[in-house]
Design a protein around this motif. Structure first.
Motif, PDB file in Angstrom:
ATOM      1  N   ARG A 170       0.818  -1.214   0.000  1.00  0.00           N
ATOM      2  CA  ARG A 170       0.000   0.000   0.000  1.00  0.00           C
ATOM      3  C   ARG A 170       0.852   1.265   0.000  1.00  0.00           C
ATOM      4  O   ARG A 170       0.325   2.362  -0.211  1.00  0.00           O
ATOM      5  CB  ARG A 170      -0.953  -0.017   1.178  1.00  0.00           C
ATOM      6  CG  ARG A 170      -0.303   0.034   2.546  1.00  0.00           C
ATOM      7  CD  ARG A 170      -1.296  -0.360   3.623  1.00  0.00           C
ATOM      8  NE  ARG A 170      -0.764  -0.192   4.969  1.00  0.00           N
ATOM      9  CZ  ARG A 170      -1.351  -0.640   6.066  1.00  0.00           C
ATOM     10  NH1 ARG A 170      -2.502  -1.297   5.973  1.00  0.00           N
ATOM     11  NH2 ARG A 170      -0.825  -0.432   7.280  1.00  0.00           N
ATOM     12  N   GLU A 171       2.151   1.141   0.223  1.00  0.00           N
ATOM     13  CA  GLU A 171       3.044   2.290   0.124  1.00  0.00           C
ATOM     14  C   GLU A 171       3.600   2.460  -1.286  1.00  0.00           C
ATOM     15  O   GLU A 171       4.235   3.476  -1.583  1.00  0.00           O
ATOM     16  CB  GLU A 171       4.213   2.142   1.109  1.00  0.00           C
ATOM     17  CG  GLU A 171       3.803   2.043   2.565  1.00  0.00           C
ATOM     18  CD  GLU A 171       3.097   3.284   3.056  1.00  0.00           C
ATOM     19  OE1 GLU A 171       3.395   4.394   2.528  1.00  0.00           O
ATOM     20  OE2 GLU A 171       2.237   3.177   3.952  1.00  0.00           O
ATOM     21  N   LEU A 172       3.387   1.457  -2.154  1.00  0.00           N
ATOM     22  CA  LEU A 172       3.879   1.531  -3.522  1.00  0.00           C
ATOM     23  C   LEU A 172       2.949   2.391  -4.359  1.00  0.00           C
ATOM     24  O   LEU A 172       1.723   2.294  -4.250  1.00  0.00           O
ATOM     25  CB  LEU A 172       3.986   0.132  -4.128  1.00  0.00           C
ATOM     26  CG  LEU A 172       4.951  -0.838  -3.447  1.00  0.00           C
ATOM     27  CD1 LEU A 172       4.816  -2.231  -4.048  1.00  0.00           C
ATOM     28  CD2 LEU A 172       6.389  -0.345  -3.572  1.00  0.00           C
ATOM     29  N   GLU A 173       3.521   3.209  -5.210  1.00  0.00           N
ATOM     30  CA  GLU A 173       2.731   4.052  -6.088  1.00  0.00           C
ATOM     31  C   GLU A 173       2.496   3.395  -7.446  1.00  0.00           C
ATOM     32  O   GLU A 173       1.966   4.038  -8.361  1.00  0.00           O
ATOM     33  CB  GLU A 173       3.403   5.417  -6.248  1.00  0.00           C
ATOM     34  CG  GLU A 173       3.520   6.179  -4.936  1.00  0.00           C
ATOM     35  CD  GLU A 173       3.919   7.624  -5.123  1.00  0.00           C
ATOM     36  OE1 GLU A 173       3.986   8.068  -6.288  1.00  0.00           O
ATOM     37  OE2 GLU A 173       4.151   8.310  -4.109  1.00  0.00           O
ATOM     38  N   LEU A 174       2.917   2.144  -7.596  1.00  0.00           N
ATOM     39  CA  LEU A 174       2.656   1.383  -8.795  1.00  0.00           C
ATOM     40  C   LEU A 174       2.012   0.058  -8.420  1.00  0.00           C
ATOM     41  O   LEU A 174       2.261  -0.480  -7.336  1.00  0.00           O
ATOM     42  CB  LEU A 174       3.939   1.089  -9.590  1.00  0.00           C
ATOM     43  CG  LEU A 174       4.737   2.266 -10.126  1.00  0.00           C
ATOM     44  CD1 LEU A 174       5.881   2.555  -9.155  1.00  0.00           C
ATOM     45  CD2 LEU A 174       5.309   1.948 -11.500  1.00  0.00           C
ATOM     46  N   VAL A 175       1.208  -0.478  -9.325  1.00  0.00           N
ATOM     47  CA  VAL A 175       0.643  -1.811  -9.180  1.00  0.00           C
ATOM     48  C   VAL A 175       0.888  -2.564 -10.471  1.00  0.00           C
ATOM     49  O   VAL A 175       1.311  -1.991 -11.490  1.00  0.00           O
ATOM     50  CB  VAL A 175      -0.871  -1.763  -8.863  1.00  0.00           C
ATOM     51  CG1 VAL A 175      -1.127  -1.085  -7.538  1.00  0.00           C
ATOM     52  CG2 VAL A 175      -1.633  -1.055  -9.976  1.00  0.00           C
ATOM     53  N   ARG A 194       9.729   7.407  -5.254  1.00  0.00           N
ATOM     54  CA  ARG A 194       8.813   7.831  -4.195  1.00  0.00           C
ATOM     55  C   ARG A 194       8.319   6.633  -3.391  1.00  0.00           C
ATOM     56  O   ARG A 194       8.113   6.738  -2.170  1.00  0.00           O
ATOM     57  CB  ARG A 194       7.641   8.598  -4.803  1.00  0.00           C
ATOM     58  CG  ARG A 194       8.011   9.973  -5.337  1.00  0.00           C
ATOM     59  CD  ARG A 194       6.829  10.922  -5.233  1.00  0.00           C
ATOM     60  NE  ARG A 194       5.659  10.402  -5.915  1.00  0.00           N
ATOM     61  CZ  ARG A 194       5.259  10.771  -7.130  1.00  0.00           C
ATOM     62  NH1 ARG A 194       5.963  11.656  -7.798  1.00  0.00           N
ATOM     63  NH2 ARG A 194       4.172  10.260  -7.673  1.00  0.00           N
ATOM     64  N   SER A 195       8.109   5.510  -4.050  1.00  0.00           N
ATOM     65  CA  SER A 195       7.666   4.306  -3.332  1.00  0.00           C
ATOM     66  C   SER A 195       8.719   3.873  -2.334  1.00  0.00           C
ATOM     67  O   SER A 195       8.399   3.497  -1.199  1.00  0.00           O
ATOM     68  CB  SER A 195       7.386   3.180  -4.328  1.00  0.00           C
ATOM     69  OG  SER A 195       6.325   3.515  -5.202  1.00  0.00           O
ATOM     70  N   ARG A 196       9.971   3.899  -2.743  1.00  0.00           N
ATOM     71  CA  ARG A 196      11.046   3.532  -1.817  1.00  0.00           C
ATOM     72  C   ARG A 196      11.080   4.492  -0.628  1.00  0.00           C
ATOM     73  O   ARG A 196      11.245   4.069   0.525  1.00  0.00           O
ATOM     74  CB  ARG A 196      12.393   3.545  -2.537  1.00  0.00           C
ATOM     75  CG  ARG A 196      13.566   3.171  -1.633  1.00  0.00           C
ATOM     76  CD  ARG A 196      14.884   3.170  -2.386  1.00  0.00           C
ATOM     77  NE  ARG A 196      15.985   2.801  -1.510  1.00  0.00           N
ATOM     78  CZ  ARG A 196      16.654   3.669  -0.764  1.00  0.00           C
ATOM     79  NH1 ARG A 196      16.332   4.968  -0.796  1.00  0.00           N
ATOM     80  NH2 ARG A 196      17.635   3.265   0.023  1.00  0.00           N
ATOM     81  N   ALA A 197      10.909   5.803  -0.907  1.00  0.00           N
ATOM     82  CA  ALA A 197      10.889   6.774   0.186  1.00  0.00           C
ATOM     83  C   ALA A 197       9.696   6.518   1.111  1.00  0.00           C
ATOM     84  O   ALA A 197       9.810   6.649   2.340  1.00  0.00           O
ATOM     85  CB  ALA A 197      10.837   8.194  -0.374  1.00  0.00           C
ATOM     86  N   ASN A 198       8.556   6.139   0.545  1.00  0.00           N
ATOM     87  CA  ASN A 198       7.383   5.847   1.370  1.00  0.00           C
ATOM     88  C   ASN A 198       7.647   4.673   2.303  1.00  0.00           C
ATOM     89  O   ASN A 198       7.280   4.701   3.491  1.00  0.00           O
ATOM     90  CB  ASN A 198       6.181   5.532   0.482  1.00  0.00           C
ATOM     91  CG  ASN A 198       5.705   6.735  -0.313  1.00  0.00           C
ATOM     92  OD1 ASN A 198       6.044   7.877   0.018  1.00  0.00           O
ATOM     93  ND2 ASN A 198       4.936   6.495  -1.353  1.00  0.00           N
ATOM     94  N   ILE A 199       8.267   3.618   1.778  1.00  0.00           N
ATOM     95  CA  ILE A 199       8.532   2.435   2.600  1.00  0.00           C
ATOM     96  C   ILE A 199       9.568   2.758   3.668  1.00  0.00           C
ATOM     97  O   ILE A 199       9.447   2.329   4.825  1.00  0.00           O
ATOM     98  CB  ILE A 199       8.980   1.261   1.716  1.00  0.00           C
ATOM     99  CG1 ILE A 199       7.872   0.901   0.712  1.00  0.00           C
ATOM    100  CG2 ILE A 199       9.329   0.043   2.561  1.00  0.00           C
ATOM    101  CD1 ILE A 199       8.288  -0.128  -0.311  1.00  0.00           C
ATOM    102  N   ARG A 200      10.597   3.522   3.299  1.00  0.00           N
ATOM    103  CA  ARG A 200      11.589   3.927   4.294  1.00  0.00           C
ATOM    104  C   ARG A 200      10.944   4.757   5.391  1.00  0.00           C
ATOM    105  O   ARG A 200      11.310   4.657   6.570  1.00  0.00           O
ATOM    106  CB  ARG A 200      12.713   4.735   3.637  1.00  0.00           C
ATOM    107  CG  ARG A 200      13.816   3.895   3.036  1.00  0.00           C
ATOM    108  CD  ARG A 200      14.856   4.769   2.340  1.00  0.00           C
ATOM    109  NE  ARG A 200      15.300   5.874   3.158  1.00  0.00           N
ATOM    110  CZ  ARG A 200      16.235   5.794   4.107  1.00  0.00           C
ATOM    111  NH1 ARG A 200      16.796   4.629   4.352  1.00  0.00           N
ATOM    112  NH2 ARG A 200      16.593   6.855   4.787  1.00  0.00           N
ATOM    113  N   GLY A 201       9.967   5.575   4.989  1.00  0.00           N
ATOM    114  CA  GLY A 201       9.311   6.437   5.959  1.00  0.00           C
ATOM    115  C   GLY A 201       8.514   5.682   7.001  1.00  0.00           C
ATOM    116  O   GLY A 201       8.188   6.232   8.051  1.00  0.00           O
TER     117      GLY A 201
END
Length: 779
Positions: free
Chosen positions: A389-394, A406-413
């Motif tokens: 759910r933190e990934l911006e792609l499916v 951005r997805s990587r930054a979301n998961i790190r966050g």
């Protein structure tokens, strides 16, 4: 030597077998081998099981051996066929000796089977356990034993020890013979000592000293802290990384011709350390020339992208990282316009004569690639859906590097993982890609302790139990019990960050406070309240959180208290709504080195209850990395205002400064105060500027010890009423300032922070704080 002798014995036996064969057969049958007594051909014998006799086999079936030999059945068997059959039997690894002898019209195959391995054991290993070593060796119980295989396994073990810096390791394979042609295989291991790095030297560097370049690379010299770090152990892979780090370091400083001519590691004669030497050619410094954009992708406006190019770089020292940043910004702009397949390729035109590099950013139509599958690896606790759910792609989306970043930054966050990588692998077709999300779990629970000492209140402390990833579902549970003198706080909060797997954050907080503030303000307060909230994004960088607060508080005032506090005695309900607006432009949510964070918080009371006020607070924080982000500076501007309707503000509603909010001063240590009663009254307005810088102390990074310094400046002022019983209270905005040092240390018990604060500007009635210490442990 053992391998050579073994091969020699095998070759000798094979030649002997063939010599015997020729001795019996060749005199009677010149030319190709084909017949034996009575004109019986080898072909006939190969077709009949009785024509080939297997002797000496105990575990291996005769039919299995015949299938391994693969003698031809459709023609006469030649000497070459027999030689190939012998070779195939040896290649199986099942036999230590094979002989083929013609006798009584038959072909006799005499075999001696290799013993089978009964058990495999390791002796002398402490650093690596048996389970690790079992994964390294190829030998297995119940499989045939071969000396060559055992020697190869011993060498594999040695290589693993070398990878962890033990170049003096020795491994000797031994066998213990058992009954029924079985052996126990024992690897005797002498692990040796860690082979460190005695010295790191550079040759050819004129612009930067050896000491400066040693800070660039990962490998470090062995020293006083070798027991706590691993980078002082020689690793050839790390040496390759060091070469790339040196290249990036020089390229970011204009040395476009820089090359690492060689990187050698020489083992000392005593095999206790390596001498590493980097030979470099720095070259000359280049400056930026012109920057241009060339667009071949259809549908993009060249002028719009050209406007994104900085106009102040020409003539400045060339920086390859600046070029990468510009390319990233252009890629993001193309992505925002819906062109997910546009690639930005910087093309550098180097003028060696003038030492100028002009760069053209080419925007070309890339291959149309779609996400075929997303695999998640390494999450032993966290559920897949929490990461997805933190990934911006499916699956099925267009491949977009901007969204991947951005997805990587979301998961790190999330702060659930110590490492987050997103790798791309080819899919089932040329236009398909597989995303591999690789994470490494880290502790998400914390048991934290706070300890401090105030010149007014004496020792202070608190304890909090927090789990940020409850049951791997990404939920936050926080239970806090704080104690400061006679003050006790019981606080419980539960947060669901992704309600219904949508970007909808639901939270509820309940607390009970018993606050004895007799030392600072001569009153006690018992408070209880609940505060549900909901948060959601307004855009990629803006987030909105709405909340409701219901609070009950009962103030018990001492008879010797200030008249300004006596008027607030009694109980009251406060019902309020509020919101928090956040604008986040940090380059990293965990360890920012660039960007800023802006927050505006407002609380409006009067929806029921007895209090009616508007309480606002704004905070702006910015980070800036220096010296390749080795030093990070942080500037924070913080301010608030409280406006009351119909009545004066209550002491529990006002702002207070000190402690963590204004270092060098005690909790509630500055601002309006009734001096004769020595009671802090708080204020309706405050403003604080905080400047902080963190930096390494020259110690190995693995120790986790960093230093810092701070300067806090600001004031707290403003009361609705300053005259009580003939006493006038000063509530002027008198400026205060403090400065001090910081020490951050990662300990086995958790992160430790120690601050020393010294007031530079203060009023005579202010209360100061000597130091503040916090310590946490993770589970």
């Amino acid at each position: 030597m053992r391998m050579t002798a073994l091969i020699g014995r095998l070759c000798t036996r094979r030649v002997l077998a063939l010599a015997i064969l020729f001795a019996f057969v060749a005199p009677g049958f010149p030319g190709p081998i084909g017949k034996i007594a009575g004109n019986q051909s080898f072909k006939a014998m190969a077709q009949a099981t009785s024509g080939v006799v297997i002797q000496g086999n105990r575990r291996i079936e005769t039919a299995t051996i015949l299938s391994y030999m693969q003698l031809p059945t459709d023609r006469e068997v030649t000497a070459g066929d027999l030689n190939a059959a012998v070779q195939r039997l040896f290649d199986t690894g099942l036999f230590r000796d094979v002989q083929i002898v013609p006798a009584d019209g038959a072909l006799v195959v005499q075999v001696a089977e290799n013993p089978s391995i009964n058990v495999i054991s390791f002796e002398g290993n402490d650093v690596l356990n048996d389970e690790d070593l079992e994964q390294i060796v190829q030998s297995r119980p119940r499989l045939p034993f071969t000396r060559s295989g055992a020697e190869a396994d011993a060498q594999s073990i040695i290589e693993i020890y070398r990878r962890i810096g033990r170049y003096g390791a020795e491994v000797e394979p031994l066998i213990i013979e058992r009954e029924d042609n079985r052996v126990d295989l024992v690897f005797e291991i002498s692990e040796g000592e860690i082979t460190g790095v005695n010295s790191i030297d550079f040759v050819g560097n004129e612009q930067f000293s050896d000491r400066r370049l040693r800070r660039v690379i990962e490998t470090s010299e062995s020293g006083l802290f070798s027991a706590f770090i691993s980078s002082d152990v020689y690793d050839p892979d790390r040496l390759e990384l060091d070469k790339e780090l040196l290249r990036q370091f020089y390229l970011s400083r204009g040395y476009a011709d820089f090359t690492v001519l060689s990187a050698t590691a020489e083992l000392s004669p005593d095999r206790e350390g390596f001498f590493i030497t980097f030979t470099v050619d720095e070259g000359e410094i280049y400056t930026f020339g012109t920057l241009d954009v060339a667009i071949s992708a259809r549908g993009l406006d060249e002028e719009e992208f050209a406007a994104m190019l900085p106009d102040d770089l020409e003539g400045e020292t060339y920086d390859a990282s600046e070029v990468d940043d510009i390319a990233t910004e252009l890629t993001d702009l193309a992505g925002q316009k819906g062109f997910a397949f546009v690639q930005v390729q910087p093309r550098a035109n180097k003028n060696s004569e003038d030492r100028v590099i002009s760069v053209t950013f080419e925007l070309i139509e890339g291959s149309r690639i779609f996400v075929e599958r997303i695999d998640i690896e390494g999450n032993t606790l966290t559920l897949d859906r929490v990461i997805r759910r933190e990934l911006e792609l499916v699956e099925g989306d267009a491949f977009d590097t901007r969204k991947i970043r951005r997805s990587r930054a979301n998961i790190r966050g999330l702060t659930y993982f110590s490492r987050v990588d997103i790798e791309t692998e080819p899919g089932s077709a040329d236009d398909r890609a597989v995303l591999k999300v690789k994470v490494a779990e880290q502790s998400t629970g914390s048991l934290s302790f706070g300890v401090g000492f105030s010149s007014s209140a004496g020792p202070i402390g608190n304890v909090a139990l927090t789990e940020r990833n409850f049951l791997g579902r990404g939920q936050l549970v926080n239970i806090q019990v704080s104690a400061t003198g006679d003050t006790q706080i019981y606080d419980f909060m539960f947060t669901e960050p992704r309600f219904l797997d949508r970007d909808l954050r639901l939270s509820n907080r309940a607390f009970f406070l018993q606050d004895d503030r007799s030392d600072t303000s001569s009153f006690n307060v018992n408070s209880a309240g609940v505060s549900p909230s909901i948060g959601f994004p307004l855009s990629d960088d803006v987030r909105f959180t709405a909340r409701y607060n219901l609070l009950f508080d009962d103030i018990d005032v001492a008879t010797t208290a200030s008249p300004a506090i006596l008027v607030d005695e009694g109980s009251r309900y406060t019902s309020s709504v509020g919101y928090l607006l956040t604008y986040d432009q940090r380059n990293d949510p965990v360890e920012p080195t660039r960007g800023f964070l802006t927050q505006f918080d407002q609380q409006i009371a009067g929806l029921g209850g007895a209090s009616r006020f508007v309480k606002s607070r704004a905070k702006f924080t910015t980070w800036y990395g220096l010296l390749d982000d080795v030093v990070v500076a942080k500037v924070e501007l913080d301010g608030g205002a409280l406006f009351s309707f119909d009545r004066d503000t209550r002491i529990t509603e006002r702002f207070f400064l000190g402690g963590d909010t204004f270092r060098g001063f005690a909790d509630e240590g500055l601002g309006p105060r009734d001096v004769p009663f020595d009671d802090a009254l708080g204020g309706n307005y405050y403003t604080v500027a905080r400047f902080e810088v963190s930096f390494p102390l020259g110690l190995p990074e693995e120790l986790g010890i960093f230093g810092g310094a701070f300067i806090d400046a600001g004031t707290l002022w403003g009361l609705d009423d300053t005259s009580f019983g003939g006493t006038t209270i000063t509530d002027d905005a008198e400026f205060r300032a403090s400065a001090g040092g910081l020490l951050f240390l990662d300990t086995p018990l958790g992160p430790l922070a120690l601050s020393f604060g010294f007031p530079l500007l203060k009023e005579g009635f202010d209360e100061t704080e000597i130091f503040r210490l916090s310590l946490g442990t993770r589970f």
